[in-house]
Design an enzyme around this catalytic site. Structure first.
Site, short mmCIF file in Angstrom:
data_model
loop_
_atom_site.label_atom_id
_atom_site.label_comp_id
_atom_site.label_asym_id
_atom_site.label_seq_id
_atom_site.Cartn_x
_atom_site.Cartn_y
_atom_site.Cartn_z
N GLU A 65 91.89 10.04 162.04
CA GLU A 65 93.16 10.54 162.56
C GLU A 65 93.78 11.44 161.51
O GLU A 65 93.85 11.07 160.35
CB GLU A 65 94.08 9.35 162.90
CG GLU A 65 95.48 9.71 163.35
CD GLU A 65 95.56 10.77 164.46
OE1 GLU A 65 94.97 10.58 165.52
OE2 GLU A 65 96.22 11.81 164.22
N ASP A 111 90.44 15.65 158.61
CA ASP A 111 90.20 16.59 159.70
C ASP A 111 88.80 16.26 160.25
O ASP A 111 87.79 16.45 159.56
CB ASP A 111 90.26 18.01 159.16
CG ASP A 111 89.84 19.04 160.20
OD1 ASP A 111 89.63 18.67 161.37
OD2 ASP A 111 89.71 20.23 159.81
N ASP A 143 93.63 17.26 171.55
CA ASP A 143 94.73 18.22 171.79
C ASP A 143 94.21 19.43 172.57
O ASP A 143 93.27 20.09 172.13
CB ASP A 143 95.33 18.68 170.46
CG ASP A 143 96.07 17.54 169.76
OD1 ASP A 143 96.57 16.64 170.45
OD2 ASP A 143 96.11 17.55 168.51
N LYS A 170 97.90 27.19 175.18
CA LYS A 170 98.12 28.64 175.13
C LYS A 170 96.83 29.36 174.74
O LYS A 170 96.15 28.92 173.79
CB LYS A 170 99.20 28.99 174.11
CG LYS A 170 100.57 28.57 174.57
CD LYS A 170 101.63 29.00 173.59
CE LYS A 170 102.98 28.47 174.06
NZ LYS A 170 103.95 28.32 173.00
N ASP A 182 93.26 14.56 180.16
CA ASP A 182 94.17 14.75 181.30
C ASP A 182 94.34 16.24 181.59
O ASP A 182 95.05 16.60 182.51
CB ASP A 182 95.55 14.16 180.95
CG ASP A 182 96.05 14.72 179.64
OD1 ASP A 182 95.58 14.26 178.58
OD2 ASP A 182 96.87 15.66 179.67
N PHE A 200 97.36 7.73 175.38
CA PHE A 200 97.64 8.89 176.24
C PHE A 200 97.20 8.62 177.67
O PHE A 200 97.88 9.04 178.61
CB PHE A 200 96.96 10.15 175.68
CG PHE A 200 97.86 10.90 174.73
CD1 PHE A 200 98.26 10.31 173.53
CD2 PHE A 200 98.33 12.15 175.03
CE1 PHE A 200 99.09 10.97 172.66
CE2 PHE A 200 99.18 12.83 174.16
CZ PHE A 200 99.56 12.23 172.98
N GLU A 201 96.10 7.94 177.83
CA GLU A 201 95.63 7.62 179.18
C GLU A 201 96.67 6.76 179.91
O GLU A 201 97.00 7.02 181.08
CB GLU A 201 94.30 6.87 179.07
CG GLU A 201 93.76 6.38 180.39
CD GLU A 201 92.50 5.54 180.19
OE1 GLU A 201 91.96 5.49 179.08
OE2 GLU A 201 92.08 4.91 181.17
C1 LIG Z 1 96.65 13.94 172.25
S1 LIG Z 1 96.43 12.78 170.99
C2 LIG Z 1 95.36 11.54 171.72
C3 LIG Z 1 95.37 10.24 170.95
C4 LIG Z 1 94.43 9.16 171.51
N1 LIG Z 1 93.05 9.60 171.46
C5 LIG Z 1 94.83 8.80 172.92
O1 LIG Z 1 94.08 9.12 173.84
O2 LIG Z 1 95.87 8.15 173.06
C6 LIG Z 1 95.30 13.64 169.91
C7 LIG Z 1 95.19 12.99 168.55
O3 LIG Z 1 94.16 13.63 167.81
C8 LIG Z 1 94.62 13.86 166.49
N2 LIG Z 1 93.87 15.02 165.99
C9 LIG Z 1 93.93 16.28 166.47
N3 LIG Z 1 93.08 17.08 165.78
C10 LIG Z 1 92.46 16.29 164.87
C11 LIG Z 1 91.49 16.54 163.87
N4 LIG Z 1 90.96 17.76 163.68
N5 LIG Z 1 91.08 15.50 163.11
C12 LIG Z 1 91.60 14.25 163.29
N6 LIG Z 1 92.54 13.97 164.23
C13 LIG Z 1 92.97 14.97 165.00
C14 LIG Z 1 96.09 14.11 166.65
O4 LIG Z 1 96.80 13.90 165.45
C15 LIG Z 1 96.46 13.11 167.74
O5 LIG Z 1 96.81 11.85 167.21
#
Ligand SMILES: C[S@@+](CC[C@H](N)C(=O)[O-])C[C@H]1O[C@@H](n2cnc3c(N)ncnc32)[C@H](O)[C@@H]1O
Length: 196
Positions: free
Chosen positions: A51, A78, A101, A105, A137, A176-177
């Site tokens: 994360e 990352d 994510d 855009k 989603d 998120f789900e």
């Molecule tokens: C939209 S949230 C979804 C969280 C979880 N997977 C859920 O379904 O509830 C996306 C998560 O991915 C993390 N994230 C995005 N890009 C990332 C990356 N390159 N490396 C690690 N985490 C990342 C964000 O900080 C965020 O917590």
């Protein structure tokens, strides 16, 4: 809970757990809801949650500690860099990528995690017979992810029910789900297996 590897270093997940066993990775674990439930119902398996956001990383790490989860490690890193440069080949039994994510855009599409170079590295890290599960989603990004994964010749799609990751009774859902299901949004899912 585990520090990101140094530049040029390939991680050795076995050393984090002290014994060999099936190893799964969740990218973007958020608050860790899915990881906790998956790890609790598969105590013989080992898990890494990556994360990037400090707030969510801390939340998930604290949660794993509170539950005394000895088969889970959290890393603040990352995931793109980790998978592309630090993950050994053929080490994963499962790769979980849920609600990455979507960067809706057009000018931000290049920030999306699932791109061909990332997919090449991820497939390389999955062991033969291992699975890659994606869920979103966001219909447009989901379709793009499908296109990218469909281009990968070493994996093929399989019914989610055959992955051993049960979206039925035992599945508590990712944060998120749960949130988006309550809003009535459609949840898109696909699963792939690396050729044995
Ligand atoms: C939209 S949230 C979804 C969280 C979880 N997977 C859920 O379904 O509830 C996306 C998560 O991915 C993390 N994230 C995005 N890009 C990332 C990356 N390159 N490396 C690690 N985490 C990342 C964000 O900080 C965020 O917590």
């Amino acid at each position: 809970m585990v520090a990101p590897p140094a530049e040029g270093e390939v991680a050795d997940p076995l050393t984090w757990f002290g014994s060999p066993g099936l190893f799964e990775l969740e990218i973007g674990s958020g608050k860790g809801g899915f990881l906790l439930s998956r790890a609790r119902s598969n105590t013989d398996r080992r898990f890494l949650g990556i994360e990037w956001a400090n707030k969510f990383y801390r939340h998930a790490a604290d949660r794993m500690a509170r539950w005394g989860m000895t088969n889970v490690r959290m890393m603040r890193a990352d995931a793109r860099d980790f998978v592309m440069h630090h993950l050994p080949p053929a080490c994963l039994s499962a790769l979980h990528l849920y609600h990455p994510d979507p960067w809706p855009k057009k000018r931000h599409h290049k920030r999306r995690l699932v791109q061909p170079d990332f997919a090449n590295a991820a497939v390389r890290a999955i062991k033969p017979g291992g699975v890659w599960l994606i869920q979103s989603d966001h219909a447009e990004y989901f379709a793009v992810m499908r296109e990218v994964l469909d281009q990968q010749v070493e994996i093929s799609e399989l019914p989610w029910e055959q992955t051993g990751v049960d979206p039925g009774e035992a599945w508590e859902g990712t944060n998120f789900e749960i949130k988006y299901t309550a809003e009535g949004r459609t949840i898109h899912r696909a699963a792939y297996v690396r050729q044995p």
